[in-house]
Design a protein around this motif. Structure first.
Motif, PDB file in Angstrom:
ATOM      1  N   TRP A  55       0.813  -1.213   0.000  1.00 26.09           N
ATOM      2  CA  TRP A  55       0.000   0.000   0.000  1.00 26.09           C
ATOM      3  C   TRP A  55       0.848   1.264   0.000  1.00 26.09           C
ATOM      4  N   TRP A  61      -3.566   9.291   6.035  1.00 24.30           N
ATOM      5  CA  TRP A  61      -3.883   7.871   6.194  1.00 24.30           C
ATOM      6  C   TRP A  61      -2.757   7.217   6.990  1.00 24.30           C
ATOM      7  N   ARG A  67      -4.110  -2.937   8.122  1.00 26.28           N
ATOM      8  CA  ARG A  67      -4.852  -2.377   7.001  1.00 26.28           C
ATOM      9  C   ARG A  67      -4.756  -0.857   7.026  1.00 26.28           C
ATOM     10  N   HIS A  69      -6.007   3.014   7.220  1.00 24.68           N
ATOM     11  CA  HIS A  69      -7.091   3.742   7.874  1.00 24.68           C
ATOM     12  C   HIS A  69      -6.950   5.227   7.545  1.00 24.68           C
ATOM     13  N   PRO A  83     -13.139   4.969   3.017  1.00 24.60           N
ATOM     14  CA  PRO A  83     -12.381   3.727   3.108  1.00 24.60           C
ATOM     15  C   PRO A  83     -12.630   2.787   1.945  1.00 24.60           C
ATOM     16  N   GLU A  84     -13.666   3.042   1.138  1.00 25.52           N
ATOM     17  CA  GLU A  84     -13.972   2.149   0.028  1.00 25.52           C
ATOM     18  C   GLU A  84     -13.353   2.623  -1.283  1.00 25.52           C
ATOM     19  N   ALA A  86     -10.023   2.930  -2.368  1.00 25.96           N
ATOM     20  CA  ALA A  86      -8.659   2.590  -2.762  1.00 25.96           C
ATOM     21  C   ALA A  86      -8.607   2.164  -4.227  1.00 25.96           C
ATOM     22  N   ARG A 127      -6.567   9.071  -2.574  1.00 30.03           N
ATOM     23  CA  ARG A 127      -6.961   7.686  -2.298  1.00 30.03           C
ATOM     24  C   ARG A 127      -5.718   6.809  -2.226  1.00 30.03           C
ATOM     25  N   ASP A 191     -14.284  -7.255   4.032  1.00 28.20           N
ATOM     26  CA  ASP A 191     -13.561  -6.084   4.519  1.00 28.20           C
ATOM     27  C   ASP A 191     -12.610  -5.566   3.445  1.00 28.20           C
ATOM     28  N   ARG A 195     -12.923  -2.059   0.743  1.00 28.07           N
ATOM     29  CA  ARG A 195     -11.963  -0.955   0.723  1.00 28.07           C
ATOM     30  C   ARG A 195     -11.492  -0.602  -0.680  1.00 28.07           C
TER      31      ARG A 195
END
Length: 414
Positions: A55, A61, A67, A69, A83-84, A86, A127, A191, A195
């Motif tokens: 990532w 962030w 993960r 955040h 959060p959705e 990425a 993002r 989950d 993201r």
């Protein structure tokens, strides 16, 4: 990066690659991936299905609990991204038996290079950008293509996946356990999927349709794999009269010829590229033959009709030889039309790049059922894939990096 990966899993004689999932060459590739993430300060996420994601996080962030955040009250760099949102890219590191160097690794190397390029340009993201390495994309070890992305997207029953076996009889569950993963935890990961706003996969062209260095995919044609089992009777090759034989090789040969004929009739392609003969002795009549049929075509009904005709021909060929035949579908993917809005956005970002379909399956096709996906293709002047002659010129690969960087920049900014 390319030079570092090039010798891993390469056959010294034929030049092809043997990077099967969770074997030493593929594990070496995974270690390389983790090292590339570490060099760039990119946190590495290991999901429950054996997939990896490195990532790159925007300002505002943080990485915690394994993960990304978004911090509360993040500044302008964080914008209103949720959060959705990425942006995911990447491909796979495993290969088919004797495969080429570019299929899979080109997408991952290009993704890291694109991130480097954006960082050099001082890109400010809104993002996160993730680089994914999906597990067992080729299906060369456990027989089901895109296994990591299928599990992630809920496109295969986890119980069935746990029971898949490799050529040595080891189950997928055993191999996962040996790799430090919990086989009971595999399956849909809501989950992680929640993201991801979109996924863009760069891949070497598999064919020779591109006249320009980079193109955009429109769709993936229907494709699947079927396992045929022919059961006869093992016996001595020299002392068994022809009339007394129950030789499964004869109907198997008929099935191979029937596949070619059925493909020609239905406008599809059908391939028998893998066969297992038991006991496999030169002076022994086989007791059983297992063969795998790969069938693809422009429409679902044409592919299904091809397979049905091959199955009928196999049974007809087996009957006079007193051989029994069973066949079963191992995997099937209906036609995938990539997200139209995302595809058009890529074409616009790249100034009108050509759009073309593909006959090859990809993780992007599997994930398209859950998130918007798109693909970029880098020109392949040989048209050869899944073989050592697979190739892309360095200038075209660099054009692919530029294209991917432009796409990621557009998607991660706005």
């Amino acid at each position: 990066m390319w030079r570092e990966l090039l010798p891993v899993g390469r056959d010294a004689d034929g030049g092809g690659y043997h990077r099967f999932a969770w074997t030493p060459p593929e594990l070496e590739c995974r270690a390389w991936f983790a090292d590339q993430a570490r060099r760039r300060g990119m946190p590495l996420e290991h999901d429950r299905n054996g997939n990896m994601i490195a990532w790159w996080l925007p300002a505002g962030w943080t990485w915690r609990d394994g993960r990304p955040h978004r911090d509360q009250g993040a500044g302008p760099a964080g914008g209103d991204a949720g959060p959705e949102d990425a942006v995911l890219t990447g491909s796979h590191l495993d290969s088919v038996p004797g495969g080429g160097a570019f299929d899979g690794p080109l997408g991952i190397v290009s993704a890291f290079a694109a991130v480097d390029l954006l960082r050099e340009r001082g890109a400010v993201l809104r993002r996160p950008i993730g680089i994914a390495a999906f597990a067992e994309e080729e299906g060369a070890r456990f027989g089901v293509a895109c296994l990591g992305s299928r599990l992630l997207a809920g496109a295969i029953d986890p119980a069935r996946a746990r029971g898949l076996t490799d050529g040595e009889g080891r189950t997928f569950a055993e191999v996962l356990h040996g790799a430090g993963l919990d086989p009971d935890a595999i399956g849909p990961d809501e989950d992680l999927l929640g993201r991801v706003g979109c996924y863009v996969e760069l891949h070497v062209e598999q064919g020779r349709a591109l006249a320009e260095p980079v193109g955009v995919a429109s769709s993936i044609v229907p494709h699947g794999r079927w396992r045929f089992g022919f059961a006869g009777e093992g016996n001595h090759a020299g002392t068994t009269a022809l009339a007394d034989r129950r030789d499964p090789m004869i109907p198997f040969a008929g099935m191979v010829l029937a596949a070619r004929a059925a493909a020609e009739r239905n406008g599809t392609v059908a391939t028998v590229g893998k066969v297992r003969v038991v006991p496999g002795g030169v002076n022994a009549i086989a007791s059983s033959v297992t063969a795998w049929l790969d069938a693809r075509g422009p429409a679902d009904d044409a592919v299904r009709r091809t397979v049905d005709e091959v199955g009928a021909a196999a049974r007809d060929a087996a009957r006079p030889h007193r051989v029994t035949v069973e066949f079963a579908e191992e995997s099937y993917t209906e036609i995938v039309d990539f997200n139209l809005a995302l595809r058009d956005r890529l074409v616009g970002t790249l100034g009108g790049a050509p759009v073309l379909p593909t006959g090859a399956g990809h993780d992007a096709g599997v994930l398209s059922a859950r998130v918007p996906t798109a693909m970029l293709f880098v020109r392949n002047p040989t048209g050869v894939s899944h073989a050592p002659a697979e190739h892309a010129e360095t200038a075209d690969c660099l054009a692919g990096v530029d294209a991917l960087a432009a796409v990621l920049d557009d998607l991660a900014r706005g």
